[in-house]
Design an enzyme around this catalytic site. Sequence first.
Site, PDB file in Angstrom:
ATOM      1  N   CYS A  88       0.839  -1.204   0.000  1.00  0.00           N
ATOM      2  CA  CYS A  88       0.000   0.000   0.000  1.00  0.00           C
ATOM      3  C   CYS A  88       0.879   1.260   0.000  1.00  0.00           C
ATOM      4  O   CYS A  88       1.531   1.545  -0.991  1.00  0.00           O
ATOM      5  CB  CYS A  88      -0.972  -0.042   1.168  1.00  0.00           C
ATOM      6  N   HIS A 207      -3.095  -5.267   1.242  1.00  0.00           N
ATOM      7  CA  HIS A 207      -2.475  -5.562   2.533  1.00  0.00           C
ATOM      8  C   HIS A 207      -2.384  -7.072   2.771  1.00  0.00           C
ATOM      9  O   HIS A 207      -3.242  -7.653   3.461  1.00  0.00           O
ATOM     10  CB  HIS A 207      -3.288  -4.917   3.656  1.00  0.00           C
ATOM     11  N   GLU A 209      -0.530  -8.613   4.755  1.00  0.00           N
ATOM     12  CA  GLU A 209      -0.288  -8.893   6.168  1.00  0.00           C
ATOM     13  C   GLU A 209      -1.584  -9.059   6.961  1.00  0.00           C
ATOM     14  O   GLU A 209      -1.565  -9.546   8.104  1.00  0.00           O
ATOM     15  CB  GLU A 209       0.569  -7.782   6.791  1.00  0.00           C
TER      16      GLU A 209
END
Length: 232
Positions: A88, A207, A209
């Site tokens: 991002c 994202h 993660e």
Amino acid sequence: MLRVGLAMLQGARHEHAEALRGASKELDVDLEIVECRRGHHIDATLDALVLPGGESTTMRIASQHESLLDAVFDWMDRFPQRPVLGTCAGAILLATPGEGRQPYLAAGIARNAWGRQRESFEGVVAVALDTPAAEFKSASPAGRDRFAHLPLEVASQAAAATDEGFPGVFIRAPRFNADEVACTPVAWLGEEVVGVLDGNKLGVTFHPELTLDRRFHRWLLATAELQQEVAA
């Protein structure tokens, strides 16, 4: 042992740490995560680097006092073959590092191009990245840091990998400019490029993660391990 620097600029830093711990277990790789808060934390002993999401303008301003962002870019200039994962806002920093520096991703990018916070969304992302396959292994949640902050455990709440593709989480996401991508596309949302690879610099506009699919973090560790072997 791999030493991976996590730039503590802003955003889902602890979630990246959890994903890295999980990826290291999946690949059976010894890992040390270095929380980089000041410029001197970025040194020659790091094998790879993660630039998390957040707000890129805030990151640039907040990092000035401790010279963190300059140290990040200096490290990338000094060790161009060592892998970097930017997610991002991290992808924005790789594509537009600032005055006097050449982009680390040959791809034009636009901030907040999907819209405001309420336009954030999830979508299935197709991925073409040379990543070691591995069986999912849970990662232990992080303990309290020195500021007494206890991060949430991603594994208890996140989207899981599916046979259909990668579970992309887009939060006030940037977009790559379709006619300005001069490096290798590796991820697509429909026909739109949402991830690119330039040498060993990987930038994605979502994202990873925040999911249980750790293939992007496995890519980072596997590439760092390969570069260790090449340098030995």
